[in-house]
Scaffold this active site. Sequence first.
Site, PDB file in Angstrom:
ATOM      1  N   GLU A   1     -22.202  -1.541  15.407  1.00  0.00           N
ATOM      2  CA  GLU A   1     -23.544  -2.216  15.302  1.00  0.00           C
ATOM      3  C   GLU A   1     -23.494  -2.930  14.190  1.00  0.00           C
ATOM      4  O   GLU A   1     -24.138  -4.326  14.238  1.00  0.00           O
ATOM      5  CB  GLU A   1     -24.476  -1.094  15.231  1.00  0.00           C
ATOM      6  CG  GLU A   1     -24.649  -0.331  16.630  1.00  0.00           C
ATOM      7  CD  GLU A   1     -25.358  -0.956  17.654  1.00  0.00           C
ATOM      8  OE1 GLU A   1     -26.552  -0.603  18.005  1.00  0.00           O
ATOM      9  OE2 GLU A   1     -24.772  -1.810  18.153  1.00  0.00           O
TER      10      GLU A   1
ATOM     11  N   GLU B   1     -22.960  -7.869  24.951  1.00  0.00           N
ATOM     12  CA  GLU B   1     -23.184  -9.302  24.505  1.00  0.00           C
ATOM     13  C   GLU B   1     -21.921 -10.257  24.362  1.00  0.00           C
ATOM     14  O   GLU B   1     -21.906 -11.323  24.790  1.00  0.00           O
ATOM     15  CB  GLU B   1     -24.014  -9.350  23.173  1.00  0.00           C
ATOM     16  CG  GLU B   1     -25.350  -9.091  23.242  1.00  0.00           C
ATOM     17  CD  GLU B   1     -26.028  -7.625  23.622  1.00  0.00           C
ATOM     18  OE1 GLU B   1     -26.988  -7.322  23.847  1.00  0.00           O
ATOM     19  OE2 GLU B   1     -24.981  -6.672  23.298  1.00  0.00           O
TER      20      GLU B   1
END
Length: 578
Positions: free
Chosen positions: A351, A372
């Site tokens: 993250e 992504e």
Amino acid sequence: MPFRLLIPLGLVCLFLPLHHGAPGPDGTAPDPAHYRERVKAMFYHAYDSYLENAFPYDELRPLTCDGHDTWGSFSLTLIDALDTLLILGNTSEFQRVVEVLQDNVDFDIDVNASVFETNIRVVGGLLSAHLLSKKAGVEVEAGWPCSGPLLRMAEEAARKLLPAFQTPTGMPYGTVNLLHGVNPGETPVTCTAGIGTFIVEFATLSSLTGDPVFEDVARVALMRLWESRSDIGLVGNHIDVLTGKWVAQDAGIGAGVDSYFEYLVKGAILLQDKKLMAMFLEYNKAIRNYTHFDDWYLWVQMYKGTVSMPVFQSLEAYWPGLQSLIGDIDNAMRTFLNYYTVWKQFGGLPEFYNIPQGYTVEKREGYPLRPELIESAMYLYRATGDPTLLELGRDAVESIEKISRVECGFATIKDLRDHKLDNRMESFFLAETVKYLYLLFHPNNFIHNNGSTFDSVMTPHGECILGAGGYIFNTEAHPIDPAALHCCRRLKEEQWEVEGLMREFYSLKQSRPRAQRKTVSSGPWEPPAGPGAPSSPEKHDQPREKQPAKQRTPLLSCPSQPFTSKLALLGQVFLDSS
């Protein structure tokens, strides 16, 4: 003094560009057909596990083989996975799920729902499935694609979100109760993405239904953010939607901001709106001037441009794909290769990643199977054909299969350092991650249509050309066919013009003196201006200028209530229990 990015010497090799023709581990480039079948098998392992263990709950808990509601009790995974079924070629299951959703999903429930998540997952998923229904063999009703049961469901869900936009600024609250509207005491602090990520779904909804309210509120929210940018052209992370004051002033391209920039570009393409693209290009200049260092993007103070955090967030990995949409391929590839090195270091994207230290950030070491970087690989592969991008797809399949696969689906990776797992499988794994992987390895999928084929659909109002390509993915990877918008918009505007003329005629005939007839307007029956509307530039601009004033009137006077979340790193809102 300008900021210099310092990289430990031992990590320099990680940031060298990969050779574009680099072979796989066994000396050969990844075989698209092989990995396409691997991805399809991944999907069905996850999807079947959800149906067997978690339906009708929102999401699967793969470690305990049960389900739980996460975003509102909508059978969310089923909605999110619906268009993926068609992309994988499963029309029979698509048809079955459409019937299940119509029979079981109810939005008249006393649930506090995220306005942002409900829009991108539920409204976006239903709109996409509606527009793909005929291709999936669903028997559609007369008037489709401008009417249909899934469209009505999407409209119903979106109307539940409209009370959130009734603020002095026109920027929405982050949470709304689907039965009662905005709760008294609801926090007015909303992230930038939670304000600027509506134009794709809401403009689609307005175009298909003929009700301009959805596109209007989305445009007002976009404009308020644009007007709130700093003197150096940046926006912060969280803002008070009642006062318009920035609460978190960290500027970047990642969490809390990301899809705002994405929707300026995609909204511009979908609606052929030059103003939205001009806004993004201005932001892009400021982003490159203040946050871009050595092909990384850092976080800076929005008013001063000074670096606040030299970190890379996994959510930022959408950026190379967005760059490809505006034709900035060279910069996109250089940034992508940086991000790819992080993936290869851990077998996934943590993250948060501290760039100077070359390692994860404490308590942000997890990878919830986000899409992504794979999304960017798909876009860039379509633009360049570079085999390095297929290698990322191969690595993603191998990593997820090896680390995350369990008996009941795929589990979130809690810590990439030791591969501990968490008991959750987010619905976006089926909506986005698997979909983008499959499309990366499937160059001939109908989604990639270049316009060489299309479907001609006869409606009671005339002929529509659909399925010619140019699909716009919302930020949950739900594809929208732009042709349907323009077809339906034209039909609705013709209807408005006829109704307006009829109203004017009867008004003149019954109550107006002859001398006044030239001054009568069609009032509320006038077609709303917008991209593609058949009105003059002057008429287009005037109604849009008046919209912000309309949004100011319904002030909310709510008694305060303890804020159940706290602002943490970079202004992101994390629950106290996190």
